[in-house]
Enzyme design. Structure first.
Site, short mmCIF file in Angstrom:
data_model
loop_
_atom_site.label_atom_id
_atom_site.label_comp_id
_atom_site.label_asym_id
_atom_site.label_seq_id
_atom_site.Cartn_x
_atom_site.Cartn_y
_atom_site.Cartn_z
N GLU A 58 48.00 -2.12 16.89
CA GLU A 58 48.96 -0.80 16.87
C GLU A 58 50.17 -0.70 16.40
O GLU A 58 50.85 -0.14 15.72
CB GLU A 58 49.10 -0.38 18.46
CG GLU A 58 48.07 0.62 19.17
CD GLU A 58 47.04 -0.42 19.52
OE1 GLU A 58 47.02 -1.57 19.39
OE2 GLU A 58 45.86 0.33 19.94
N HIS A 109 45.35 3.15 31.88
CA HIS A 109 44.82 4.31 30.74
C HIS A 109 45.54 5.62 31.45
O HIS A 109 45.24 6.78 30.85
CB HIS A 109 43.29 4.37 30.78
CG HIS A 109 42.84 3.61 30.26
ND1 HIS A 109 42.35 2.35 30.45
CD2 HIS A 109 42.16 3.48 28.67
CE1 HIS A 109 41.75 1.43 29.39
NE2 HIS A 109 41.89 2.22 28.21
#
Lengths: 401, 429
Positions: free
Chosen positions: A137, A206
């Site tokens: 990322e 998450h």
């Protein structure tokens, strides 16, 4: 399933509450369509007509969600789709329009996106324009920034917003700051988007809400979409913006269904959305909590309250005009958000309202946020970390006493 | 002859250990702590690279054979007089500029962290003088000379250091953030490693232009400069992977000066031979003598042309040294004086000078003329910077957003940026 129900609930609340307004807007929009040569509809969020001399209307168009395309028979019926399809439609239209627009992210290409937002785009535009990146990322966000500096307009998809914590270095140091540090020489027209928020028992990592972490970064704009209509409009506006924009989507809202216009439209990145005009109290919300609020609104209406619900949409900067007008009318504010209590969007919004509209308040600003708890896996516990409609009803009753 | 990268050869250990065993105790050593890097290199050199597709030459074969005994090992490459003068002038500009920076810093004209490039000029000159104006350079905080080599006027760089509004970044960047859109200098980054993804992105744009936008002559190359400390950072490895995966037109240049502030490269790195990390990702890894501008230039030329042809990235480790401390705030007490003395004898400017005079390319007078010209240019830059104005209050908020609508809508319904008094106010939204 619960989400779809909430969506329907929202639509029902909308049409019942705004039937008067939509008629008024219908008349206005009819006149406008015949007057202007463009294919855009130009309606202000509070129903007033936008004159051509207003600079704001020249490029980007505002549109109130209260206008439902199918409630005004003069406009085309539009087409029905789900929120993730609306995002894809917006993305595809922009990629078609400008060849410099490209997408980068994990599994955006051949897999079509983990939430299918980029489905089939790689087949259409090729592997370089819809780039499947390795799991890095920080580096691919930095790569998008470098590409933006040298002329492209990349969209970075975080498979889950939480993963973008790994890209915080690039988002903070480079995305937000390089336009300034370079003395204005380089623009960074990236869009960073992805699903965040508390899902259905996805576990703590998450289920993160990054809007609170990113809000202090100077030089970026943040928007949160909540309906297919504003998802498509905000996606297009974010891509066309010269500023770096972070678009927050919500995992549970991807399957919301709505009818959106066939004509092309863009929404304003800096404006809030009037969901339900009212008189007694201003409820400010965004993303998924909008649906909890609208569900609570049904109960409140039955109890005789008239809440004004505003989806703030623009998390940074705040639309102080829409919010201010509402506060001046109702004198009571309730903020309902999914962010953490500490340092969240609600905290900043409370500070801003107190600073600008203190004189207009009859009661302290109340902010309902998620608990400062890593989201537990257990369903019952998870339910208690986020704000539920019953809590909203209670808060409104207390504020309006 | 074929490219230096195409031969498969056995791994050569670092030159500085094998060829100059007398100095092996010094490398990366402090005056109190001496490491024997020789054994370290030998142990790690046993891994075979035969399985790998790319060679791992330690130095260009042609050049290696022609080292002189004096320690300043210049090759007898043919450069023209014009090229030689260009290289000399660029290196002298870098050196004089940095020396002037030090003076100005101690006189209180610039503040903060200033990192000087003295001693490493051969790398900047050797690489950047091969580029066109459209090629991109990305650097770290030690970026003054990279900007100068790329063509940014000395006046603009000095003004930026003084924090004046005529600086290349309007005074908003400072020493560690040199940017120039005109000359395609993409920074200037304060955190190590964070420029490498940006350079990968610039290379991606070049490939995108050629393959998606179908611009046939889009062959811009990007050079990413960074140090030995950065080579232990995740962003380095992630970008090596992506660049090799997509065959991006980028050259990764490691300026290995052995020290990351006070951390010796050998104390921080499990396998100190950085060039070996290239083949692990599928690109050639080359180790060169970064104190020799001609060697640097030769290898750089091959790497840049390779990238321009679309054959992908290269990792080049340049053995170099910084004569001054990490920054002007660093007392530089940790490094062994003997190590510093050794590298001082390999000063790239004196080496090039010696080479050009010995090979009768130039005479002393011509070089002295260049010295004088550069001195005047640097003086002029200081005068210009001194005379330039400081930024005014209204400049504070001007470049926060490319589209100032990003400051939002104020309570009165107008965009904040439309309010004439906005620039006198604050930026919180």
């Amino acid at each position: 399933m619960a989400v779809v129900f909430q969506g329907i609930g929202a639509t029902a609340a909308l049409t019942s509450a705004t039937s008067v307004d939509s008629k008024k807007l219908y008349i206005l929009s009819r006149r406008l369509v015949s007057e202007t040569k463009s294919t855009f509809m130009v309606v202000r969020s509070d129903g007033r007509l936008n004159s051509g001399s207003n600079r704001r209307a020249q490029k980007l168009i505002t549109n109130a969600v209260a206008t439902k395309a199918d409630s005004s028979p003069a406009t085309k019926p539009g087409h029905e789709l789900l929120l993730f399809e609306a995002l894809r439609e917006g993305l595809e239209e922009e990629m078609e329009r400008d060849a410099r627009v490209c997408v980068m992210g994990e599994d955006v290409g051949h897999y079509g996106g983990s939430y299918k937002v980029t489905k089939d785009l790689a087949n259409k535009y090729g592997d370089l324009r819809v780039l499947d990146t390795p799991i890095a990322e920080n580096s691919f966000t930095g790569m998008a920034i470098g590409a933006a500096m040298t002329g492209l307009r990349p969209i970075v998809e975080g498979m889950n917003m939480g993963f973008l914590l790994l890209a915080f270095n690039q988002i903070s140091n480079n995305c937000g700051m390089l336009h300034y540090t370079s003395g204005g020489q380089f623009t960074i027209p990236v869009v960073i988007r992805g699903p965040g928020g508390v899902g259905r028992q996805l576990g703590a990592e998450h289920s993160q809400r990054l809007e609170s972490y990113f809000q202090s970064i100077p030089g970026i704009q943040m928007v949160a979409c909540s309906t297919p209509y504003n998802a498509k409009g905000l996606m297009k506006a974010a891509i066309r913006s010269e500023n770096p924009v972070i678009l927050f989507e919500h995992v549970l809202l991807y399957n919301l269904k709505e009818r959106i216009p066939d004509e092309e439209y863009i929404l304003n990145l800096e404006e809030a959305e009037m969901v339900r005009p009212g008189e007694h109290i201003t409820i400010l919300t965004y993303s998924r909590m909008r649906y909890h609020v609208m569900q609570a609104a049904k109960t409140l209406v039955n109890k005789g309250y008239d809440p004004e619900v505003i989806d703030i949409r623009s998390l940074k900067p705040f639309d102080l005009h829409t919010i201010g007008n509402s506060v001046k009318k109702t004198h009571r504010v309730l903020i309902v958000e999914e962010c953490m209590r500490t340092g969240g969007i609600g905290a900043s919004l409370t500070a801003a309202i107190n600073e600008y509209f203190h004189d207009y308040l009859d009661a302290p600003v109340v902010c309902l946020s998620s608990q400062d708890v890593p989201t537990p896996y257990a369903g019952t516990l998870e339910e208690w970390t986020v704000v539920q409609p019953t809590q909203i009803v209670t808060a409104v009753e207390q504020l309006c006493r | 002859m074929s490219s230096a990268f195409s031969t498969i050869s056995t791994i050569q250990p670092l030159h500085r250990t094998i060829d100059n065993p007398s100095i092996s105790p010094l490398l990366g050593s402090t005056s109190t702590h001496k490491l024997c890097s020789f054994h370290v290199c030998n142990r790690t050199a046993s891994a075979s690279s035969v399985r790998r597709r790319f060679s791992v030459v330690a130095d260009s074969d042609v050049v290696k054979q022609q080292k002189t005994k004096s320690g300043s090992s210049l090759s007898s490459l043919l450069i023209t007089k014009e090229e030689g003068l260009e290289l000399y002038e660029d290196m002298v500009l870098g050196r004089s500029f940095e020396d002037m920076c030090a003076q100005m810093y101690y006189r209180g004209k610039m503040f903060g962290f200033v990192h000087l490039y003295n001693g490493q000029e051969a790398v900047s000159t050797g690489f950047i003088k091969l580029l066109t104006k459209e090629d991109c350079v990305v650097s770290t905080y030690r970026d003054h000379v990279h900007a100068l080599s790329k063509g940014v006027p000395a006046r603009q760089v000095m003004s930026e250091l003084f924090g004046k509004t005529t600086g290349c970044c309007r005074g908003q960047g400072g020493s560690m953030h040199m940017f120039s859109k005109e000359y395609n200098v993409l920074g200037g980054f304060a955190f190590i490693g964070e420029g490498i993804p940006v350079s990968t992105g610039a290379a991606f744009t070049s490939k995108y232009r050629r393959e998606v936008l179908k611009k046939a002559n889009a062959d811009q190359v990007t050079l990413a400069f960074f140090g030995d400390g950065t080579c232990n950072n995740g962003q380095f490895f992630e970008c090596l992977n992506m660049a090799a995966l997509w065959k991006l037109p980028i050259v990764f240049v490691v300026e290995n000066n052995l020290w990351a502030i006070g951390m010796s490269h050998l104390r921080a790195t499990s396998d100190p031979e950085i060039w070996k990390k290239g083949p692990a990702f599928g690109m050639p890894g080359v180790h060169i003598d970064g104190m020799d501008v001609l060697k640097v230039r030769k290898v750089a030329k091959e790497a840049v042309e390779r990238a321009r042809r679309g054959e992908g990235p290269t990792l080049i480790e340049c053995e170099t040294y910084r004569f001054r401390g990490h920054s002007l705030a660093d007392p530089d007490e940790l490094r062994d004086p003997a190590e510093k003395a050794h590298y001082a004898t390999r000063d790239p400017i004196t080496a090039l000078k010696k080479y050009m005079i010995e090979n009768k390319l130039v005479n002393e007078a011509e070089l002295k003329a260049i010295d004088k010209k550069i001195d005047e240019a640097v003086e002029d830059a200081v005068e210009f910077a001194d005379a330039s104005p400081y930024p005014v209050r209204t400049q504070l908020l001007e470049n926060v957003f490319a589209d100032p609508k990003g400051f939002g809508i104020g309570p009165d319904g107008r965009y904040r940026c439309e309010d004439p008094k906005f620039t006198e106010g604050t930026a919180h939204v």
